[in-house]
Design an enzyme around this catalytic site. Sequence first.
Site, PDB file in Angstrom:
ATOM      1  N   THR A  39       0.827  -1.218   0.000  1.00  0.00           N
ATOM      2  CA  THR A  39       0.000   0.000   0.000  1.00  0.00           C
ATOM      3  C   THR A  39       0.861   1.267   0.000  1.00  0.00           C
ATOM      4  O   THR A  39       0.335   2.363  -0.059  1.00  0.00           O
ATOM      5  CB  THR A  39      -0.956   0.045   1.217  1.00  0.00           C
ATOM      6  OG1 THR A  39      -0.182  -0.030   2.422  1.00  0.00           O
ATOM      7  CG2 THR A  39      -1.955  -1.092   1.184  1.00  0.00           C
ATOM      8  N   TYR A 149      -8.002  -6.310  11.325  1.00  0.00           N
ATOM      9  CA  TYR A 149      -7.190  -5.144  11.711  1.00  0.00           C
ATOM     10  C   TYR A 149      -7.278  -4.918  13.221  1.00  0.00           C
ATOM     11  O   TYR A 149      -6.257  -4.880  13.911  1.00  0.00           O
ATOM     12  CB  TYR A 149      -7.697  -3.926  10.947  1.00  0.00           C
ATOM     13  CG  TYR A 149      -6.868  -2.672  11.139  1.00  0.00           C
ATOM     14  CD1 TYR A 149      -5.566  -2.584  10.648  1.00  0.00           C
ATOM     15  CD2 TYR A 149      -7.397  -1.568  11.791  1.00  0.00           C
ATOM     16  CE1 TYR A 149      -4.820  -1.416  10.804  1.00  0.00           C
ATOM     17  CE2 TYR A 149      -6.656  -0.394  11.941  1.00  0.00           C
ATOM     18  CZ  TYR A 149      -5.367  -0.323  11.450  1.00  0.00           C
ATOM     19  OH  TYR A 149      -4.634   0.835  11.609  1.00  0.00           O
ATOM     20  N   LYS A 153      -4.189  -5.799  15.681  1.00  0.00           N
ATOM     21  CA  LYS A 153      -3.479  -4.801  16.499  1.00  0.00           C
ATOM     22  C   LYS A 153      -3.578  -5.142  17.984  1.00  0.00           C
ATOM     23  O   LYS A 153      -2.637  -4.920  18.753  1.00  0.00           O
ATOM     24  CB  LYS A 153      -4.060  -3.403  16.249  1.00  0.00           C
ATOM     25  CG  LYS A 153      -3.764  -2.837  14.867  1.00  0.00           C
ATOM     26  CD  LYS A 153      -2.308  -2.433  14.693  1.00  0.00           C
ATOM     27  CE  LYS A 153      -2.073  -1.770  13.339  1.00  0.00           C
ATOM     28  NZ  LYS A 153      -0.663  -1.495  13.067  1.00  0.00           N
TER      29      LYS A 153
HETATM   30  P1  NAD Z   1       0.093   2.941   4.723  1.00  0.00           P
HETATM   31  O1  NAD Z   1      -0.704   1.881   4.067  1.00  0.00           O
HETATM   32  O2  NAD Z   1       0.364   4.195   3.955  1.00  0.00           O
HETATM   33  O3  NAD Z   1       1.494   2.384   5.232  1.00  0.00           O
HETATM   34  C1  NAD Z   1       1.702   1.056   5.610  1.00  0.00           C
HETATM   35  C2  NAD Z   1       2.954   0.559   4.912  1.00  0.00           C
HETATM   36  O4  NAD Z   1       3.212  -0.783   5.323  1.00  0.00           O
HETATM   37  C3  NAD Z   1       2.805   0.535   3.381  1.00  0.00           C
HETATM   38  O5  NAD Z   1       3.907   1.182   2.780  1.00  0.00           O
HETATM   39  C4  NAD Z   1       2.778  -0.953   3.031  1.00  0.00           C
HETATM   40  O6  NAD Z   1       3.300  -1.218   1.752  1.00  0.00           O
HETATM   41  C5  NAD Z   1       3.596  -1.560   4.178  1.00  0.00           C
HETATM   42  N1  NAD Z   1       3.280  -2.950   4.474  1.00  0.00           N
HETATM   43  C6  NAD Z   1       2.061  -3.501   4.677  1.00  0.00           C
HETATM   44  N2  NAD Z   1       2.196  -4.808   4.945  1.00  0.00           N
HETATM   45  C7  NAD Z   1       3.525  -5.079   4.938  1.00  0.00           C
HETATM   46  C8  NAD Z   1       4.301  -6.249   5.157  1.00  0.00           C
HETATM   47  N3  NAD Z   1       3.725  -7.431   5.431  1.00  0.00           N
HETATM   48  N4  NAD Z   1       5.642  -6.160   5.080  1.00  0.00           N
HETATM   49  C9  NAD Z   1       6.233  -4.975   4.780  1.00  0.00           C
HETATM   50  N5  NAD Z   1       5.552  -3.839   4.553  1.00  0.00           N
HETATM   51  C10 NAD Z   1       4.216  -3.893   4.639  1.00  0.00           C
HETATM   52  O7  NAD Z   1      -0.645   3.286   6.093  1.00  0.00           O
HETATM   53  P2  NAD Z   1      -0.328   4.402   7.173  1.00  0.00           P
HETATM   54  O8  NAD Z   1      -1.545   5.240   7.283  1.00  0.00           O
HETATM   55  O9  NAD Z   1       0.973   5.039   6.917  1.00  0.00           O
HETATM   56  O10 NAD Z   1      -0.233   3.505   8.497  1.00  0.00           O
HETATM   57  C11 NAD Z   1       1.006   3.137   9.045  1.00  0.00           C
HETATM   58  C12 NAD Z   1       0.791   2.444  10.382  1.00  0.00           C
HETATM   59  O11 NAD Z   1       0.113   3.324  11.281  1.00  0.00           O
HETATM   60  C13 NAD Z   1      -0.043   1.176  10.298  1.00  0.00           C
HETATM   61  O12 NAD Z   1       0.491   0.211  11.175  1.00  0.00           O
HETATM   62  C14 NAD Z   1      -1.410   1.620  10.782  1.00  0.00           C
HETATM   63  O13 NAD Z   1      -2.110   0.564  11.387  1.00  0.00           O
HETATM   64  C15 NAD Z   1      -1.040   2.686  11.783  1.00  0.00           C
HETATM   65  N6  NAD Z   1      -2.140   3.650  11.962  1.00  0.00           N
HETATM   66  C16 NAD Z   1      -2.420   4.569  10.977  1.00  0.00           C
HETATM   67  C17 NAD Z   1      -3.482   5.448  11.158  1.00  0.00           C
HETATM   68  C18 NAD Z   1      -3.833   6.500  10.140  1.00  0.00           C
HETATM   69  O14 NAD Z   1      -4.792   7.227  10.338  1.00  0.00           O
HETATM   70  N7  NAD Z   1      -3.104   6.668   9.054  1.00  0.00           N
HETATM   71  C19 NAD Z   1      -4.265   5.374  12.318  1.00  0.00           C
HETATM   72  C20 NAD Z   1      -3.970   4.406  13.262  1.00  0.00           C
HETATM   73  C21 NAD Z   1      -2.885   3.564  13.090  1.00  0.00           C
END
Ligand code: NAD
Length: 309
Positions: A39, A149, A153
Amino acid sequence: MRSAKKILVTGGAGFIGSHLCEALLSQGNEVYALDNLSTGCLANIENCLLSPHFHFKQADVCDGVPFDEAFDWICHFASPASPDAYRQNPIGTIRVNTEGTSLLLEYARHCQAKVLLASTSEVYGDPEEHPQRENYWGYVNSYGERACYDEGKRCAEALCYAYTHTYGLQVQIIRIFNTYGPRMQATDGRVICNFLEQIVRGEALSIYGSGEQTRSFQYIDDLISAIMLILSREVCTSPMNIGNPEECSIIELAQLLSELTGTKLGFKYRPMPLDDPRRRCPDISLAQKTLGWKPVVSLRDGLLKVILS
Ligand code: NAD
Ligand code: UDP
């Protein structure tokens, strides 16, 4: 922060991960990032890739750590984050949060790294307490389409607890509330992305359900400043909410974006997704007390920054 710490960021090419890598590099750290680009994308880290202090590998967390380094910190951000993304890949979502977290905790144990886990407000599910404090246990459906999800978590958090109490590993869990900013994936289905795309296309804004459900949106810079405080002060305490307590309904968000973009596209109503939380707002007193941190970017100002970026 002491210069030249070695820090691993999983999900480093994602929205939040890429902003974190940039901030860490700007403070003189040696940054190692891995990402399977499911992603995220390389465009997010094009600036980082110019630095000799940035080391990137395309790899899946579940295959182990593709670096042989003794890290000071391991920051675990890899995981699909948008409901559309995790509904499309529920097994991968569970695996990266359970097996992936477990592998990283083992790695951290062997090199005595501290761990920062990106958890989420989703651990509170559809909360019955408002605002959500860290000692609220949540109201979560373990057998539904958000479970991959939410429960992924929650299991990651439980693994961190087990490693801390079994091996004395130092871990900081942050429960991130909805975060937005430049580099959000335009098509990832999250509400701000959808509304902005619809505004560009001149379409009515898609409101799920009545639109009375609330969220609390945090600008990316505020989240990164909290994370940088944790890493520089080496804070490893109990799970901590990081979010902006400025709560608004989805209708209010749509109205604000219409006003800021000078558009009047109207709304189209769609069915409410299953298990969609009705209210979400963080109590951030723990972060305020521990870090001396609070968000400084209002929703209006943050949305304007995104619109102008
Ligand atoms: P995002 O999708 O932009 O980033 C996630 C990244 O993880 C991506 O680059 C994806 O390619 C990589 N990824 C996914 N599965 C993988 C795997 N198995 N191995 C290696 N890489 C993998 O999402 P984000 O918004 O940047 O979120 C980042 C983190 O923050 C996540 O853990 C998410 O749960 C947490 N989070 C985000 C939000 C938000 O509002 N954006 C809120 C709560 C928690
Ligand atoms: N939502 C909406 N229209 C959209 C996308 C989302 O009304 O086009 C709603 C969704 O039902 C939820 C809120 O906006 O109540 C936030 O959804 P998002 O997917 O951004 O994140 P969530 O907080 O649910 O993980």
